[in-house]
Design a protein around this motif. Structure first.
Motif, PDB file in Angstrom:
ATOM      1  N   LEU A  30       0.846  -1.207   0.000  1.00 43.27           N
ATOM      2  CA  LEU A  30       0.000   0.000   0.000  1.00 43.27           C
ATOM      3  C   LEU A  30       0.873   1.246   0.000  1.00 43.27           C
ATOM      4  N   VAL A  31       1.934   1.203   0.801  1.00 42.60           N
ATOM      5  CA  VAL A  31       2.820   2.369   0.879  1.00 42.60           C
ATOM      6  C   VAL A  31       3.541   2.563  -0.456  1.00 42.60           C
ATOM      7  N   SER A  32       4.069   1.471  -1.009  1.00 41.97           N
ATOM      8  CA  SER A  32       4.841   1.631  -2.257  1.00 41.97           C
ATOM      9  C   SER A  32       3.954   2.054  -3.432  1.00 41.97           C
ATOM     10  N   ASN A  33       2.655   1.765  -3.342  1.00 40.69           N
ATOM     11  CA  ASN A  33       1.762   2.203  -4.422  1.00 40.69           C
ATOM     12  C   ASN A  33       1.039   3.505  -4.110  1.00 40.69           C
ATOM     13  N   GLY A  34       1.415   4.104  -3.008  1.00 44.81           N
ATOM     14  CA  GLY A  34       0.852   5.412  -2.646  1.00 44.81           C
ATOM     15  C   GLY A  34      -0.626   5.388  -2.302  1.00 44.81           C
ATOM     16  N   VAL A  35      -1.099   4.273  -1.744  1.00 39.38           N
ATOM     17  CA  VAL A  35      -2.513   4.207  -1.344  1.00 39.38           C
ATOM     18  C   VAL A  35      -2.647   4.805   0.058  1.00 39.38           C
ATOM     19  N   GLN A  36      -3.496   5.832   0.161  1.00 39.80           N
ATOM     20  CA  GLN A  36      -3.667   6.545   1.434  1.00 39.80           C
ATOM     21  C   GLN A  36      -4.809   5.934   2.212  1.00 39.80           C
ATOM     22  N   ILE A  37      -4.501   5.056   3.147  1.00 40.95           N
ATOM     23  CA  ILE A  37      -5.599   4.497   3.945  1.00 40.95           C
ATOM     24  C   ILE A  37      -5.895   5.445   5.113  1.00 40.95           C
ATOM     25  N   TYR A  38      -7.029   5.227   5.761  1.00 40.72           N
ATOM     26  CA  TYR A  38      -7.411   6.106   6.868  1.00 40.72           C
ATOM     27  C   TYR A  38      -6.530   5.783   8.068  1.00 40.72           C
ATOM     28  N   ASN A  39      -5.883   6.814   8.614  1.00 39.96           N
ATOM     29  CA  ASN A  39      -5.068   6.638   9.815  1.00 39.96           C
ATOM     30  C   ASN A  39      -5.808   7.246  10.987  1.00 39.96           C
ATOM     31  N   PHE A  40      -5.900   6.489  12.053  1.00 37.18           N
ATOM     32  CA  PHE A  40      -6.617   7.005  13.220  1.00 37.18           C
ATOM     33  C   PHE A  40      -5.884   8.245  13.717  1.00 37.18           C
ATOM     34  N   PRO A  41      -6.625   9.331  14.004  1.00 38.64           N
ATOM     35  CA  PRO A  41      -5.957  10.605  14.310  1.00 38.64           C
ATOM     36  C   PRO A  41      -5.189  10.564  15.637  1.00 38.64           C
ATOM     37  N   THR A  42      -4.027  11.205  15.610  1.00 36.31           N
ATOM     38  CA  THR A  42      -3.180  11.164  16.808  1.00 36.31           C
ATOM     39  C   THR A  42      -2.981  12.561  17.420  1.00 36.31           C
ATOM     40  N   GLU A  43      -3.720  13.543  16.883  1.00 35.36           N
ATOM     41  CA  GLU A  43      -3.537  14.926  17.379  1.00 35.36           C
ATOM     42  C   GLU A  43      -4.141  15.103  18.779  1.00 35.36           C
ATOM     43  N   ASP A  44      -5.295  14.491  18.970  1.00 35.51           N
ATOM     44  CA  ASP A  44      -5.979  14.632  20.255  1.00 35.51           C
ATOM     45  C   ASP A  44      -5.261  13.766  21.307  1.00 35.51           C
ATOM     46  N   GLU A  45      -4.813  14.440  22.385  1.00 38.12           N
ATOM     47  CA  GLU A  45      -4.025  13.730  23.403  1.00 38.12           C
ATOM     48  C   GLU A  45      -4.788  12.565  24.017  1.00 38.12           C
ATOM     49  N   ALA A  46      -6.087  12.766  24.157  1.00 38.90           N
ATOM     50  CA  ALA A  46      -6.897  11.741  24.828  1.00 38.90           C
ATOM     51  C   ALA A  46      -6.860  10.400  24.100  1.00 38.90           C
ATOM     52  N   VAL A  47      -6.725  10.464  22.802  1.00 39.13           N
ATOM     53  CA  VAL A  47      -6.782   9.208  22.024  1.00 39.13           C
ATOM     54  C   VAL A  47      -5.485   8.936  21.244  1.00 39.13           C
ATOM     55  N   SER A  48      -4.523   9.840  21.365  1.00 41.96           N
ATOM     56  CA  SER A  48      -3.339   9.700  20.503  1.00 41.96           C
ATOM     57  C   SER A  48      -2.591   8.383  20.757  1.00 41.96           C
ATOM     58  N   GLU A  49      -2.512   7.994  22.033  1.00 43.02           N
ATOM     59  CA  GLU A  49      -1.729   6.794  22.334  1.00 43.02           C
ATOM     60  C   GLU A  49      -2.380   5.547  21.735  1.00 43.02           C
ATOM     61  N   ILE A  50      -3.667   5.403  22.019  1.00 52.41           N
ATOM     62  CA  ILE A  50      -4.374   4.204  21.528  1.00 52.41           C
ATOM     63  C   ILE A  50      -4.411   4.203  19.984  1.00 52.41           C
ATOM     64  N   ASN A  51      -4.668   5.386  19.418  1.00 51.26           N
ATOM     65  CA  ASN A  51      -4.738   5.451  17.953  1.00 51.26           C
ATOM     66  C   ASN A  51      -3.392   5.155  17.317  1.00 51.26           C
ATOM     67  N   CYS A  52      -2.336   5.637  17.969  1.00 56.76           N
ATOM     68  CA  CYS A  52      -0.985   5.395  17.454  1.00 56.76           C
ATOM     69  C   CYS A  52      -0.692   3.889  17.418  1.00 56.76           C
ATOM     70  N   SER A  53      -1.010   3.228  18.524  1.00 59.28           N
ATOM     71  CA  SER A  53      -0.710   1.791  18.575  1.00 59.28           C
ATOM     72  C   SER A  53      -1.594   1.026  17.584  1.00 59.28           C
ATOM     73  N   MET A  54      -2.844   1.494  17.388  1.00 56.23           N
ATOM     74  CA  MET A  54      -3.754   0.805  16.458  1.00 56.23           C
ATOM     75  C   MET A  54      -3.331   1.008  14.998  1.00 56.23           C
ATOM     76  N   ASN A  55      -2.787   2.183  14.724  1.00 52.76           N
ATOM     77  CA  ASN A  55      -2.300   2.434  13.355  1.00 52.76           C
ATOM     78  C   ASN A  55      -1.227   1.422  12.967  1.00 52.76           C
ATOM     79  N   ASN A  56      -0.460   0.984  13.989  1.00 51.09           N
ATOM     80  CA  ASN A  56       0.601   0.013  13.702  1.00 51.09           C
ATOM     81  C   ASN A  56       0.065  -1.400  13.501  1.00 51.09           C
TER      82      ASN A  56
END
Ligand code: GTP
Ligand code: MG
Length: 451
Positions: free
Chosen positions: A212-238
């Motif tokens: 997906l990365v090498s073909n430039g497909v932009q999938i939805y990434n869980f937002p990490t800007e909001d502190e309340a959810v950034s940690e969980i979203n960051c780990s889920m993105n992985n």
């Protein structure tokens, strides 16, 4: 030097106004702190709608996953593998959890990946997404808008079901996801993940992500800007793409009834995070990021569609001389443009009509000339024939006259002969015979016969 001076002056003015800012001490409770609560209660009363698009091959487990996700039973009609083209089927149902009402629409692809020629497979999906944007835009542009009561059918998230078989993505998956990524919040999931081992799954996930990365497909990434959810979203993105299992069967495990898939050698529990990522998907999709999915749909995907559409219609934010946009001016300019265009069209049509008439005239003249020539030919022929006939008639008349003359001569001769006979009767039969053998007598007889 002058510019630097004015800049310092500006900074001073700003600092002064900062200092001048008054913080009003409230003597008692005013009440505007209840505004968020007002908004919440209004939104709750209005209810929400959420639209999910499930894209995946026939029988990959789309309906089962949706039924498991919302703990409900949508109409699940089995689809044949012989559909001529991809179509989309939507189902809407009203759900309620606590006092929150949700109008849920699930849209499934029907016959996706079943055609031999798959070039057109993703077109109906893109068309469907655009059609929902178009409907919303139409509502927005109406004079009497009712966006509050409008049933928003724009797709908030697209779950792309990847088959667990194979080593990585199929080209159809890549092409479709590439086309979808600018239109929807795309979340890829590995379907029926209970059919692959843990190590195979990890390998498959890595491969999918790198492709997906090498073909430039932009999938939805869980937002990490909001502190309340950034940690969980960051780990889920992985952990993307989530490996899911669907089942609506209740199976007894220990002393508890759980949703699971039962096999002769054991069971796969849908809500067990050691067995699959179903719970992670549900949490991310519904509990943590549902609002962000709405926002992304409206501010990112719809905005892009709206911008392109309005530009296509000729609207611009700035005019030709970089003036800011004025609806009235744009309207006037468009009207003028339309008027000129219409005039040009009218002129070209008139010209076309004149040309056609000219062509028809030339054609008619040619035909007339042809007819005239033919008439002349016939006339000449007729005159010749008439002349010939005249000639023949004249010849016949001459012949007739000659004959008549001969006839008269013969009659005269015969008369003389008869006179002679009456004065000197026939002596012998032989003389009679001789008379009748005379050439003049013959011609007389034949002359009579002819008459
Ligand atoms: P269509 O609507 O016909 O395209 O199919 P679908 O994608 O909705 O698939 P559906 O949910 O009807 O499931 C098809 C078959 O796969 C059924 O027999 C399900 O029981 C089975 N199935 C669904 N989910 C899973 C899963 O997670 N694991 C396994 N092993 N089988 C599943
Ligand atoms: Mg189905």
């Amino acid at each position: 030097m002058k510019a630097a001076h004015s800049h310092t002056q500006l900074l001073r003015t700003m600092a002064a106004s900062e200092n001048e800012k008054r913080s009003v001490e409230l003597s008692g409770h005013v009440g505007f702190d209840s505004l968020p609560d007002q908004l919440v209660s209004k939104s709750v009363a209005q209810g929400f709608c959420f639209n999910i698009l499930c894209v995946g091959e026939t029988g990959i487990g789309k309906s089962t996953l949706m039924n498991t996700l919302f703990n409900t039973t949508f109409e699940n009609e089995e689809v044949s593998h012989y559909e001529e083209e991809v179509t989309l089927r939507s189902q809407t149902c009203d759900l309620q959890e606590s006092n929150v009402k949700l109008r849920l629409t699930i849209v499934h692809t029907v016959g996706f990946g079943d055609q031999i020629n798959r070039e057109e497979s993703c077109k109906p999906i893109l068309d469907y997404i655009d059609a929902q944007f178009e409907k919303y835009l139409e509502e927005e542009l109406k004079i009497r808008r009712s966006l509050c009561t409008y049933h928003d059918t724009r797709i908030h998230t697209c779950l792309y079901f990847i088959a667990p078989t194979g080593h990585s993505l199929k080209s159809l998956d890549l092409i479709t996801m590439k086309k979808l990524d600018s239109k929807v919040n795309l979340i890829p999931v590995i379907a029926k993940s209970d059919t692959v081992t843990r190590s195979e799954l990890d390998k498959l996930k890595r491969r999918i992500m790198s492709e997906l990365v090498s073909n430039g497909v932009q999938i939805y990434n869980f937002p990490t800007e909001d502190e309340a959810v950034s940690e969980i979203n960051c780990s889920m993105n992985n952990l993307l793409p989530f490996a899911v299992v669907g089942s609506t069967d209740d199976v007894k495990v220990g002393n508890k009834m759980v949703k699971a898939r039962l096999f002769p050698w054991g069971s796969v529990q849908v809500e067990n995070e050691n067995h699959c990522d179903f719970v992670k998907l549900r949490e991310m999709l519904l509990r943590v990021n549902m609002e962000d999915l709405y926002e992304q749909t409206h501010t990112h995907h719809y905005e892009l569609y709206r911008r392109c559409k309005l530009e296509e219609m000729g609207f611009k934010d700035t005019g030709p001389d970089n003036h800011s946009f004025s609806l009235q001016e744009t309207y006037k300019a468009k009207k003028k443009e339309f008027f000129i265009e219409r005039q040009q069209k009218e002129e070209s049509m008139r010209q076309m009509f004149v040309n056609k008439v000219k062509e028809a005239e030339v054609e008619l003249k040619e035909k007339e000339k042809e007819l005239h020539d033919r008439f002349e030919q016939l006339k000449t022929k007729h005159q010749e024939e008439k002349k010939n006939l005249e000639e023949k008639r004249r010849e016949l008349e001459e012949e007739m006259n000659a004959f008549n003359r001969r006839k008269v001569a013969a009659e005269t001769l015969m008369g003389q002969a008869l006179q002679g006979c009456s004065q000197q009767p026939f002596k012998k039969d032989k003389d009679k015979k001789n008379f009748f053998s005379l050439p003049s007598a013959c011609s007389l007889t034949s002359g009579r016969n002819l008459n």
